[in-house]
Design a protein around this motif. Structure first.
Motif, PDB file in Angstrom:
ATOM      1  N   GLY A  36       0.843  -1.185   0.000  1.00  0.00           N
ATOM      2  CA  GLY A  36       0.000   0.000   0.000  1.00  0.00           C
ATOM      3  C   GLY A  36       0.879   1.236   0.000  1.00  0.00           C
ATOM      4  O   GLY A  36       2.073   1.172   0.294  1.00  0.00           O
ATOM      5  N   GLY A  92      -4.437   0.068   2.459  1.00  0.00           N
ATOM      6  CA  GLY A  92      -4.104  -1.284   2.880  1.00  0.00           C
ATOM      7  C   GLY A  92      -4.231  -1.574   4.353  1.00  0.00           C
ATOM      8  O   GLY A  92      -3.943  -2.686   4.780  1.00  0.00           O
ATOM      9  N   THR A 130      -5.194  -7.172  -0.231  1.00  0.00           N
ATOM     10  CA  THR A 130      -3.959  -6.529  -0.660  1.00  0.00           C
ATOM     11  C   THR A 130      -3.067  -7.565  -1.331  1.00  0.00           C
ATOM     12  O   THR A 130      -3.044  -8.742  -0.951  1.00  0.00           O
ATOM     13  CB  THR A 130      -3.187  -5.889   0.514  1.00  0.00           C
ATOM     14  N   TYR A 176       2.407  -3.252  -5.880  1.00  0.00           N
ATOM     15  CA  TYR A 176       1.310  -3.636  -5.001  1.00  0.00           C
ATOM     16  C   TYR A 176      -0.014  -3.129  -5.546  1.00  0.00           C
ATOM     17  O   TYR A 176      -0.077  -2.230  -6.404  1.00  0.00           O
ATOM     18  CB  TYR A 176       1.537  -3.070  -3.596  1.00  0.00           C
ATOM     19  N   ASP A 178      -4.327  -2.865  -3.833  1.00  0.00           N
ATOM     20  CA  ASP A 178      -5.225  -3.202  -2.737  1.00  0.00           C
ATOM     21  C   ASP A 178      -6.613  -2.643  -2.997  1.00  0.00           C
ATOM     22  O   ASP A 178      -6.794  -1.665  -3.738  1.00  0.00           O
ATOM     23  CB  ASP A 178      -4.686  -2.704  -1.386  1.00  0.00           C
ATOM     24  N   GLN A 195     -10.368  -2.146  -0.572  1.00  0.00           N
ATOM     25  CA  GLN A 195     -10.919  -2.293   0.774  1.00  0.00           C
ATOM     26  C   GLN A 195     -12.195  -1.466   0.912  1.00  0.00           C
ATOM     27  O   GLN A 195     -12.383  -0.466   0.238  1.00  0.00           O
ATOM     28  CB  GLN A 195      -9.893  -1.869   1.823  1.00  0.00           C
TER      29      GLN A 195
END
Length: 702
Positions: free
Chosen positions: A60, A153, A463, A475, A477, A479
């Motif tokens: 993140g 994240g 993630t 990366y 992610d 949410q």
């Protein structure tokens, strides 16, 4: 144990500072570093130790402001330090950091209401569910070692109110040997106004197993405007007790008292005449809080199918009160006029009693090609909030009770995540789920009417992080995030719905050589509904669907041939738009589309010179994106601004392990004039941003 050391009595250390310091210099068996539990592979929380090393493989967008940057970066307060982070905008009305106004990725509400700020992982807000604002901010610079800004994240483990991200303020570690630091800073704001900041930090291990730390701060004087008297005291005691190599008990108790005059906003004419003046002589703020926490941390070793495990149980409490006292007009169309003499004195005291308990367990297993780390926890929070508002006529002395309300929040949450490591941990996939359960009761004591509100939400997250090489880490992610209904929204807007949002993010970190790093991320935040305060009517309205999307870029470079020189640059692009309703397609209030940060520091021997700057483009102060200021200056376009700060740091003396350091800083070096609007109890008019200030400081450590 990580080392041995000899106990030093506090009184002896202060009375014989230089002698004791010389003795410490010869004591090679007493490392001045924090101790850690033995199980290094199992990590009890997603943020780890909030170190720069944790950032490199975090899935993140994230930045850690280290202790050197805090000390040398012309930071009068934590506000100044946060201004250097792409994606963060500060509405700084005083330059003291006492009442922070933090916007993260375009998410803003008065007194940092949409930012989850933690101190050592514990929420700092007045009430984590019912009153997320930081209108009482019991943190001072001498307590903090580093700041961890996590923009993505972390929502599964840290909530609620985590839509824009999490800011974790990490305390300075208790040193192995007793260390005392005395500091004094004086900030000159012009026209004979001075603000003194006196600090004391002393602590260390009295025995090989027991350590104490005391941090004290007293901020007194005037900031850069008229009617700006400030008196803030902060005292904190911490203790660490190692019951065994794998068992640690930590405790903390704190008392914070704040009294501050508030200069307030100015009419356009008064601002143009003199932005340092004040026309609201009755406005002031008082706050008190007693905070405490107790944390048990233990390595459990092998447990069932898991080869390592760690248990943490954190308990915290806060007993707080705060009051804004402001002068007002009787007529609604004149209520907040800064150019008319007040007719009423309004007092709005609020009391908060908060208790929380959170046990958490982390479990690690290595089955060969696949590793897993499970993290699970439960948190229970109890909040009792008293809300009073009363007016006193300045002409007749008659007091009228306007509101007498009570809020009771009973909340619990549970979360679980599993970090699955594949291909020798080069690829980590972490699914997670958080569940929020809140029962809230609102009682109007005047008429006995009671209203209940219940929140039940499952918040999933995922993630993915991939270490492509020793230089590259990428990366992504996604949410789900939530902020529970706030006290002020229930009162002024009759809106009992939670704010819900989906957050998406992708990014990469590139570190080709030592001293060089490039970080880039793109993000999108989709709100189902976003509640915004109408600045003119002072009521809350639902903006409906909003979308915050943008990109953030950070560059750090230290030339291989000149490591003493460090250069940094940051840029944030933000497109925050309303997606439904009357003003669909227009920008979300207070958001600047472009942000630019530049920084440089050069160290040579005992001298450090640092230069920092931040730029924000124009913004609007209402949903309609009104350009021209109205007659009461409650709406209108906000100016762009570019502010430069500079600090010179010199080591004046070294004697054994004792040091004497001097600093000279200039903030708003070119005295740039700009203003904000809609800041809490002074919503109409222009809220002048701090002009040029000069700060001289000295710090003795022994």
């Amino acid at each position: 144990m990580t080392g041995t050391h000899r106990p030093h009595l506090l009184g002896l250390a202060i009375a014989c500072a230089l002698c004791a310091a010389t003795a410490h210099a010869d004591d090679t068996t007493a490392p001045n570093k924090p101790r850690e539990l033995e199980a290094v592979q199992v990590q009890g929380n997603v943020l780890g130790s909030s170190s720069k090393e944790n950032v490199r493989t975090y899935a993140g967008s994230r930045k850690v402001i280290g202790s050197e940057d805090l000390a040398n970066g012309a930071n009068r307060s934590l506000d100044d330090a946060l201004q250097q982070v792409p994606g963060i905008k500060i509405f700084d009305e005083t330059g003291t950091g006492v009442l922070p106004q933090i916007m993260l990725r375009g998410l803003y509400e008065s007194r940092s209401g949409r930012v989850q700020v933690l101190e050592d992982g514990i929420p700092l807000s007045l009430a984590p569910y019912g009153q997320t604002s930081l209108s009482l901010f019991p943190v001072t610079m001498n307590q903090i070692d580093r700041i961890d800004i996590v923009r993505g994240g972390a929502a599964v483990q840290y909530g609620p109110n985590n839509v824009g991200g999490v800011i974790n303020l990490v305390s300075k570690p208790i040193p192995e040997r007793w260390t005392t630091t005395l500091g004094e800073k004086i900030t000159a704001g012009g026209a004979g106004r001075y603000l003194r900041d006196t600090t004391l930090s002393t602590g260390g291990y009295l025995t090989p197993d027991f350590g104490l730390q005391v941090d004290a701060d007293w901020n007194k004087g005037q900031y850069w405007r008229e009617h700006s008297g400030t008196d803030v005291k902060n005292l904190r005691l911490r203790a660490e007790w190692w019951l065994a190599d794998d068992k640690l008990l930590k405790a903390q108790v704190q008392r914070y008292v704040a009294n501050m005059d508030m200069a307030g906003a100015l009419s356009v004419a008064d601002y143009e005449e003199n932005p340092r003046q004040a026309t609201r002589p009755l406005d002031r703020f008082t706050g008190r809080t007693t905070r405490a926490s107790l944390t048990w941390q233990q390595d459990l070793g092998a447990w069932g199918p898991f080869d390592q495990s760690q248990f943490t149980w954190t308990n915290f409490s806060a007993d707080s009160s705060r009051n804004f006292i402001v002068g007002m007009r009787r007529l609604a169309t004149e209520t907040w006029r800064p150019d008319l003499a007040p007719q009423l004195l309004q007092s709005a005291p609020r009391g908060f009693k908060v208790y929380g308990s959170e046990p958490r367990i982390a479990l690690h297993v290595d089955s060969g090609n696949v590793t897993q780390q499970w993290t699970a926890g439960v948190r229970a929070v109890r909040e009792d909030i008293d809300f009073l508002v009363g007016n006193t006529g300045l002409d007749n002395g008659v007091y009228t009770l306007v509101r007498n309300w009570q809020f009771k929040d009973r909340a619990w949450s549970a979360y679980v995540s599993d970090a699955i490591g594949l291909f020798n941990d080069r690829l980590t996939v972490t699914p997670g789920l958080r569940y929020e359960h809140l029962n809230s009761t609102y009682l109007n004591r005047a008429n006995g009417i009671s209203t209940q509100n219940n929140v039940r939400n499952a918040l999933p997250g995922l993630t993915v992080g991939y270490k492509a090489s020793s230089q590259w880490y990428v990366y992504a992610d996604a949410q789900r995030s939530l902020r529970a209904p706030q006290v002020t929204q229930i009162i002024y807007g009759d809106n009992l719905d939670s704010e819900l949002a989906w957050n998406y993010e992708a990014g990469a970190r590139y570190m080709p050589v030592e001293g060089t790093s490039i970080n880039l991320d793109v993000y999108r935040i989709d709100f189902d509904k976003q509640i915004q305060l109408d600045n003119t009517t002072r009521t809350y309205a639902n903006l409906g669907k909003t979308r915050h999307q943008g990109a953030e870029l950070e560059l750090e470079w230290s030339p291989p041939s000149l490591r003493a020189l460090k250069l940094s640059a940051g840029y944030a692009y933000l497109d925050a738009s309303q997606q439904s309703g009357q003003y669909a397609g227009r920008r979300v209030p207070y958001t600047s589309r472009n942000q630019l940060n530049l920084g440089a520091s050069y160290s040579r021997g005992d001298t450090v010179v640092a230069l920092t700057s931040y730029y924000f483009s124009k913004a609007y102060s209402d949903a309609a994106n009104t350009v021209r200021e109205n007659a009461i200056a409650s709406v209108g376009q906000l100016p762009s601004y570019w502010v430069w700060n500079m600090q010179f740091t010199q080591m004046l003396m070294r004697a054994g392990s004792s040091t004497l350091k001097g600093t000279l800083a200039v903030n708003n070096l070119f005295d740039r004039r700009y203003w904000y609007r809609g800041i809490d109890t002074s919503p109409w008019g222009r809220q002048a941003a701090p002009g040029r200030t000069v700060t001289a400081g000295v710090e003795l450590a022994f």
